[in-house]
Every structure is written in structure tokens, then in C-alpha cells.
Scaffold this motif. Sequence first.
Motif, PDB file in Angstrom:
ATOM      1  N   PHE A  78     -12.181  -7.557  -0.820  1.00 17.47           N
ATOM      2  CA  PHE A  78     -11.976  -8.162  -2.129  1.00 17.47           C
ATOM      3  C   PHE A  78     -10.875  -7.376  -2.810  1.00 17.47           C
ATOM      4  O   PHE A  78     -10.866  -6.146  -2.767  1.00 17.47           O
ATOM      5  N   ILE A  79      -9.935  -8.068  -3.434  1.00 20.15           N
ATOM      6  CA  ILE A  79      -8.935  -7.383  -4.244  1.00 20.15           C
ATOM      7  C   ILE A  79      -9.031  -7.912  -5.665  1.00 20.15           C
ATOM      8  O   ILE A  79      -9.337  -9.082  -5.894  1.00 20.15           O
ATOM      9  N   GLY A  80      -8.817  -7.019  -6.599  1.00 21.53           N
ATOM     10  CA  GLY A  80      -8.782  -7.393  -8.004  1.00 21.53           C
ATOM     11  C   GLY A  80      -7.390  -7.164  -8.539  1.00 21.53           C
ATOM     12  O   GLY A  80      -6.561  -6.501  -7.899  1.00 21.53           O
ATOM     13  N   PHE A  81      -7.121  -7.713  -9.693  1.00 20.33           N
ATOM     14  CA  PHE A  81      -5.816  -7.557 -10.334  1.00 20.33           C
ATOM     15  C   PHE A  81      -6.032  -6.975 -11.722  1.00 20.33           C
ATOM     16  O   PHE A  81      -6.715  -7.578 -12.554  1.00 20.33           O
ATOM     17  N   CYS A  82      -5.470  -5.796 -11.953  1.00 22.39           N
ATOM     18  CA  CYS A  82      -5.614  -5.166 -13.263  1.00 22.39           C
ATOM     19  C   CYS A  82      -4.941  -6.026 -14.325  1.00 22.39           C
ATOM     20  O   CYS A  82      -3.898  -6.629 -14.084  1.00 22.39           O
ATOM     21  N   LYS A  83      -5.536  -6.045 -15.492  1.00 23.66           N
ATOM     22  CA  LYS A  83      -4.947  -6.783 -16.602  1.00 23.66           C
ATOM     23  C   LYS A  83      -3.594  -6.185 -16.972  1.00 23.66           C
ATOM     24  O   LYS A  83      -2.637  -6.888 -17.216  1.00 23.66           O
ATOM     25  N   ASP A  84      -3.519  -4.856 -16.975  1.00 24.00           N
ATOM     26  CA  ASP A  84      -2.292  -4.170 -17.393  1.00 24.00           C
ATOM     27  C   ASP A  84      -1.497  -3.676 -16.187  1.00 24.00           C
ATOM     28  O   ASP A  84      -2.021  -3.548 -15.092  1.00 24.00           O
ATOM     29  N   ASP A  85      -0.256  -3.371 -16.431  1.00 21.73           N
ATOM     30  CA  ASP A  85       0.641  -2.818 -15.421  1.00 21.73           C
ATOM     31  C   ASP A  85       0.116  -1.451 -14.986  1.00 21.73           C
ATOM     32  O   ASP A  85      -0.090  -0.562 -15.813  1.00 21.73           O
ATOM     33  N   ILE A  86      -0.131  -1.257 -13.683  1.00 23.24           N
ATOM     34  CA  ILE A  86      -0.661   0.015 -13.198  1.00 23.24           C
ATOM     35  C   ILE A  86       0.439   1.016 -12.845  1.00 23.24           C
ATOM     36  O   ILE A  86       0.154   2.191 -12.643  1.00 23.24           O
ATOM     37  N   ASP A  87       1.677   0.565 -12.765  1.00 26.24           N
ATOM     38  CA  ASP A  87       2.767   1.455 -12.355  1.00 26.24           C
ATOM     39  C   ASP A  87       2.900   2.708 -13.217  1.00 26.24           C
ATOM     40  O   ASP A  87       3.068   3.804 -12.680  1.00 26.24           O
ATOM     41  N   PRO A  88       2.845   2.608 -14.557  1.00 25.09           N
ATOM     42  CA  PRO A  88       3.006   3.834 -15.353  1.00 25.09           C
ATOM     43  C   PRO A  88       1.970   4.900 -15.034  1.00 25.09           C
ATOM     44  O   PRO A  88       2.276   6.088 -15.060  1.00 25.09           O
ATOM     45  N   VAL A  89       0.746   4.493 -14.700  1.00 25.78           N
ATOM     46  CA  VAL A  89      -0.307   5.465 -14.402  1.00 25.78           C
ATOM     47  C   VAL A  89      -0.200   5.971 -12.971  1.00 25.78           C
ATOM     48  O   VAL A  89      -0.191   7.173 -12.716  1.00 25.78           O
ATOM     49  N   PHE A  90      -0.100   5.063 -12.001  1.00 21.70           N
ATOM     50  CA  PHE A  90      -0.130   5.464 -10.596  1.00 21.70           C
ATOM     51  C   PHE A  90       1.173   6.051 -10.085  1.00 21.70           C
ATOM     52  O   PHE A  90       1.172   6.842  -9.150  1.00 21.70           O
ATOM     53  N   PHE A  91       2.293   5.645 -10.660  1.00 20.78           N
ATOM     54  CA  PHE A  91       3.584   6.158 -10.201  1.00 20.78           C
ATOM     55  C   PHE A  91       4.202   7.158 -11.172  1.00 20.78           C
ATOM     56  O   PHE A  91       5.316   7.605 -10.976  1.00 20.78           O
ATOM     57  N   GLY A  92       3.466   7.505 -12.252  1.00 24.54           N
ATOM     58  CA  GLY A  92       3.944   8.520 -13.187  1.00 24.54           C
ATOM     59  C   GLY A  92       5.111   8.071 -14.031  1.00 24.54           C
ATOM     60  O   GLY A  92       5.882   8.886 -14.518  1.00 24.54           O
ATOM     61  N   ASP A  93       5.267   6.777 -14.221  1.00 23.90           N
ATOM     62  CA  ASP A  93       6.353   6.250 -15.045  1.00 23.90           C
ATOM     63  C   ASP A  93       5.912   6.267 -16.499  1.00 23.90           C
ATOM     64  O   ASP A  93       4.974   5.587 -16.886  1.00 23.90           O
ATOM     65  N   GLU A  94       6.583   7.069 -17.310  1.00 27.92           N
ATOM     66  CA  GLU A  94       6.199   7.194 -18.716  1.00 27.92           C
ATOM     67  C   GLU A  94       6.694   6.029 -19.562  1.00 27.92           C
ATOM     68  O   GLU A  94       6.324   5.895 -20.720  1.00 27.92           O
ATOM     69  N   ASN A  95       7.553   5.181 -19.010  1.00 27.50           N
ATOM     70  CA  ASN A  95       8.072   4.044 -19.757  1.00 27.50           C
ATOM     71  C   ASN A  95       7.061   2.908 -19.707  1.00 27.50           C
ATOM     72  O   ASN A  95       6.964   2.174 -18.745  1.00 27.50           O
ATOM     73  N   ARG A  96       6.285   2.745 -20.775  1.00 26.50           N
ATOM     74  CA  ARG A  96       5.239   1.734 -20.824  1.00 26.50           C
ATOM     75  C   ARG A  96       5.650   0.522 -21.647  1.00 26.50           C
ATOM     76  O   ARG A  96       4.827  -0.317 -21.956  1.00 26.50           O
ATOM     77  N   ASP A  97       6.913   0.422 -22.001  1.00 28.29           N
ATOM     78  CA  ASP A  97       7.355  -0.676 -22.857  1.00 28.29           C
ATOM     79  C   ASP A  97       7.101  -2.041 -22.236  1.00 28.29           C
ATOM     80  O   ASP A  97       6.733  -2.987 -22.929  1.00 28.29           O
TER      81      ASP A  97
END
Length: 193
Positions: A78-97
Motif C-alpha cells: 500500500f502506498i499513501g500520498f502525503c498532503k504536503d510536499d515531503i521534499d523539504p523534510v526528507f531532502f533537507g530543502d529549507e525552501n518551503r515556499d
Amino acid sequence: MNEGYSDAFFNRMNENMVGGLLTSTVAQILSIDYARMCCEVLPLNDDEATPIDDVPFGFMQNADFLVRFPYKAGDLVFIGFCKDDIDPVFFGDENRDNAADELFQRKDAFVIGGAQKFIDPSTIPSTHDESFLICKKDFSSRIEIDVDGKVIIETDENIEMTTKKDFKVSAQNITLEGATVTANGEDLTTDLV
């Protein structure tokens, strides 16, 4: 405005919106990157689906502990889809705009867990239905805590325990049975009295 037209318009708009909302689905693992704890999956209920890369495993973990399943290519999950963009958290991207503008995107998928096909059920005996189990599907090895709290470790293979510190066994009674029982090379199968 014609009321029938209005209802049809809003029903169609609602169907389009809900149809484009990704929540969860069944997928097959195509490949795994254990170093990064992620995989590539292919959603199965869409004939036009394309693989999704860098899908993290959703598993039990905290800062100090984790329980990881050895997924492999071909596994049904089963795969789920996060409501929000996970890249800033998992890839350390501080740009959350851009994160707030990207909701339920395919790239924000994660593996919730394995899925059992009803046409290919596991072979775990029903006498263990109330137990907490960590076991192989063929039941050849298991760690079980039954409904009464009894802990059972059983396998068709060797059991190995190693520690760099002391090993202590404390119980009301200790019973050792085996063709040979040795301690530091000494045979303990003879009468010790």
C-alpha cells in the motif's frame, strides 16, 4: 441559471476534484535502495501509471530504534500520498515556499506497508490469531508473544546470540536439552552431581 445544469456542473466539478486527489493505492515494488531506505513503485490500478521514484518506506522508528521489513522487488504494498510536499523534510530543502501549493502529489508517495492478496493467503495456523508474531510466512521461524504473555522463539534453523558484555539467564528452573551441551569446550551432557 437552470438548476439541473447547475447540479450537473457541480457534480462534475466535484468528481474531477476527487478523482485528482491522491490518497492511497496498491502498488508493486520495482526496485529498492536500502542505503536510502526507499524504493521505486508502480501503482497497479491505473493502466497509464508510470513508476514513482524515491518512495520512502513508512516503518516503525524513532531516534534510537527501528523495525524494518526486508521488502524486495515484486512485493505488493500500500502506498499513501502525503498532503504536503515531503521534499523539504526528507531532502533537507529549507525552501518551503512551493510546499503549500503542491498537495497530494505523486512524488510525495510513501510505502505504508505490505499487502496480502486474498487469493494467496498466508499459512500461519489460526491457533496463533491472538498472538503478536514476527515470523516467516511459512512459519518455519517465529518469535511469538501469546495472549497469556508466554514468549516463544522457534526455528528450523540455528539460533545465534552474541554480546560483547555479560549474558545472564535467570529463572525459577533452567532446563537444557540436546544431543550435546557444552560450555567452554566442556561436555555438560554427563551427570554433574
